[in-house]
Design an enzyme around this catalytic site. Structure first.
Site, PDB file in Angstrom:
ATOM      1  N   MET A 193      -1.362 -47.172 -19.568  1.00  0.00           N
ATOM      2  CA  MET A 193      -2.240 -46.321 -19.935  1.00  0.00           C
ATOM      3  C   MET A 193      -1.705 -45.062 -20.716  1.00  0.00           C
ATOM      4  O   MET A 193      -2.000 -45.259 -22.020  1.00  0.00           O
ATOM      5  CB  MET A 193      -2.506 -45.440 -18.366  1.00  0.00           C
ATOM      6  CG  MET A 193      -3.783 -44.810 -18.498  1.00  0.00           C
ATOM      7  SD  MET A 193      -5.015 -45.278 -17.091  1.00  0.00           S
ATOM      8  CE  MET A 193      -4.970 -44.165 -16.051  1.00  0.00           C
ATOM      9  N   CYS A 194      -0.975 -44.037 -20.338  1.00  0.00           N
ATOM     10  CA  CYS A 194      -0.864 -42.981 -21.266  1.00  0.00           C
ATOM     11  C   CYS A 194      -1.935 -42.249 -21.889  1.00  0.00           C
ATOM     12  O   CYS A 194      -3.079 -42.660 -22.129  1.00  0.00           O
ATOM     13  CB  CYS A 194      -0.090 -43.517 -22.552  1.00  0.00           C
ATOM     14  SG  CYS A 194       1.493 -44.312 -22.459  1.00  0.00           S
TER      15      CYS A 194
END
Lengths: 227, 293
Positions: free
Chosen positions: B1-2
């Site tokens: 994700m990030c």
């Protein structure tokens, strides 16, 4: 009744809206300060009206049944995903995968949607007053996608029996998608969808229709690169 | 994700609030990347004065400061949590060599304008540790990491800086980074970690060294970088964003007369002043958008 997502927890707001007393006459709700939160109005199942006053995040109005939901702003990924019935009206733009896998109901987007609008749609009617991004109506099975603006690359890739009506330009068509002749029956469907979205003045003769060429339904070695 | 965020201020009056605005953006992206966080702050450059952002470990700030001053006589050293900002007139070639010789120091970035901080931990704690709210500046870029391509360490955290006043944050992953790392090393670009994003940062440095603009380099990257990504890249004069052509990784831009903000999700910028009146759009796939002088 008004909710304020700066104060009320999203869980509480959704819980309230998901469990409306059938006898209650109070069936109109406003959600203030949505501030891009995810899953606002997910899983509603009753005939109620909800206005989300601002921008919403992912999966807004997901799995909706019966409710009329209006968003006075933009929405993130997957608005009205897996909707069964009811109406979702986005006054701004929608991000990717708008109306994904939805079985029924109506999704109206006043602005643009980004990629994969109507991906795997299974019976929903989607009306986009602006343009749609690439891979829209990918593997669309049933329902109608009306686009008043343009479409990005690979429109209707691997489409089944959904119909795409578009008045603007198509950047490119996806595998097994082709232009179809519009019948009187199709014109009636298009007209009713435009009327429903407040676009009574649109000339249906400006729209082209696209659907499946049905060449990828059964395995054929000549089409191997398309699978 | 990030989660990735960036903010470029058009109105100088907001410069003093840069840290505060970025803190809100980072906190709201903590859910997208709880493993580590980092940010780069740009402030007006001081000609002939360089700032080196370094991270120290296994020693005290006092001890390491006195050791550095022995080697760099005119160094002014600021301590912020486990980071030092060493300011000096000494040219990079010499200073980088000196820093490399310290076993308990690792370089995070350097330049006339940039300061970079990164740390393992929840972004909400990381921004507190560095007191991000107090920072001022012209533009800033931040990252909250959910680790995929390499270990959860400070070296594996973003932003990556492989050239003077450059930085890059990334949401996504690259599949041809090993090959590209070898090619870039042959061209003399130093890449310190096993992380894919650092290779992309090195790719941008290589383009800038060849006198290409940031925008031109990112356009070249669309064919040379294989994988999926949304990048925000900063230089001392501004910032740019690009998404790969499939565009699985999200990004939203909000632009007002006072600022341009970029984030993975709108909720990261819901607190920004007058954001509801901003022009809000999603960057198109395969197009480079840039802001700055």
């Amino acid at each position: 009744m008004k909710f304020n997502l700066k104060k009320d927890s999203l869980r509480d707001v959704n819980d309230h809206l998901q469990n409306i007393d059938k006898k209650s006459n109070n069936r109109s709700f406003v959600i203030n300060n949505p501030d891009g939160n995810h899953s606002i109005c997910a899983g509603l199942k009753d005939e109620i009206e909800v206005t989300v006053d601002g921008h919403a995040g992912y999966y807004c109005a997901g799995m909706n049944m019966n409710a009329q939901i209006t968003i006075n702003g933009n929405v993130g990924t997957g608005v009205a995903e897996n909707m069964m019935s009811g109406t979702v009206h986005v006054k701004g733009n929608a991000s990717q995968s708008a109306g994904a896998t939805a079985h029924g109901g109506t999704l109206i987007v006043d602005g643009d949607t980004s990629s994969r609008c109507g991906i795997s749609m299974k019976g929903i009617d989607i009306i986009v007053k602006g343009s749609v991004g690439h891979m829209s109506a990918f593997m669309a099975q049933s329902g109608n996608l009306v686009i008043c603006g343009d479409a990005g690359d690979a429109l209707g890739d691997s489409i089944y029996e959904a119909k795409i009506f578009i008045s603007g330009k198509v950047k490119s068509l996806g595998a097994d998608c082709e232009e179809k002749k519009i019948t009187e029956k199709d014109k009636k469907i298009l007209k009713s969808l435009l009327d429903k979205s407040g676009l009574n003045d649109k000339d249906i003769n400006n729209f082209k229709m696209y659907g499946s060429a049905r060449k990828l339904y059964n395995f054929n070695i000549d089409n191997v690169s398309e699978y | 994700m990030c989660g990735i965020v960036g903010i470029y201020l058009k109105n100088k009056k907001l410069n003093k609030d840069l840290g505060k605005l970025l803190t809100g953006m980072m906190n709201n992206m903590a859910t997208r990347g709880p493993d580590s966080a980092g940010f780069a702050i740009y402030s007006p450059e001081k000609k002939n004065r360089y700032k080196y952002s370094v991270c120290f470990s296994e020693t005290s700030a006092k001890e390491i400061k006195s050791q550095i001053i022995k080697k760099i006589k005119d160094a002014k050293i600021k301590v912020i949590a486990d980071h030092l900002i060493i300011e000096t007139t000494l040219a990079p070639a010499k200073v980088l060599d000196i820093i490399k010789k310290f076993k308990n120091l690792s370089l995070v970035g350097y330049g006339n304008s940039i300061e970079i901080f990164k740390q393992v931990g929840n972004p909400k704690d990381v921004v507190k540790n560095f007191n991000l709210e107090k920072f001022s500046g012209t533009h800033a870029i931040g990252h909250t990491r959910m680790a995929t391509e390499s270990a959860i360490t400070t070296d594996g955290s973003h932003p990556y800086s492989t050239g003077k006043d450059e930085c890059l944050v990334h949401n996504g992953s690259l599949s041809n980074h090993n090959n590209l790392r070898r090619t870039l090393k042959k061209r003399g670009i130093e890449i310190r970690s096993q992380n894919d994003t650092e290779v992309a940062a090195g790719y941008i440095s290589s383009g800038l060294l060849n006198k290409k603009s940031l925008k031109e380099t990112l356009i070249d990257g669309l064919k040379d970088l294989d994988g999926f990504y949304t990048f925000i890249s900063g230089t001392k004069s501004g910032m740019a964003i690009v998404r790969d052509e499939i565009a699985c990784k999200p990004a939203v831009v909000a632009e007002t007369k006072d600022y341009v903000a970029i984030a993975s999700e709108f909720q990261a910028m819901a607190h920004l002043p007058n954001v509801n009146k901003a022009k809000i759009f999603e960057p198109d796939p395969g197009l480079v958008y840039s802001w700055g002088k």
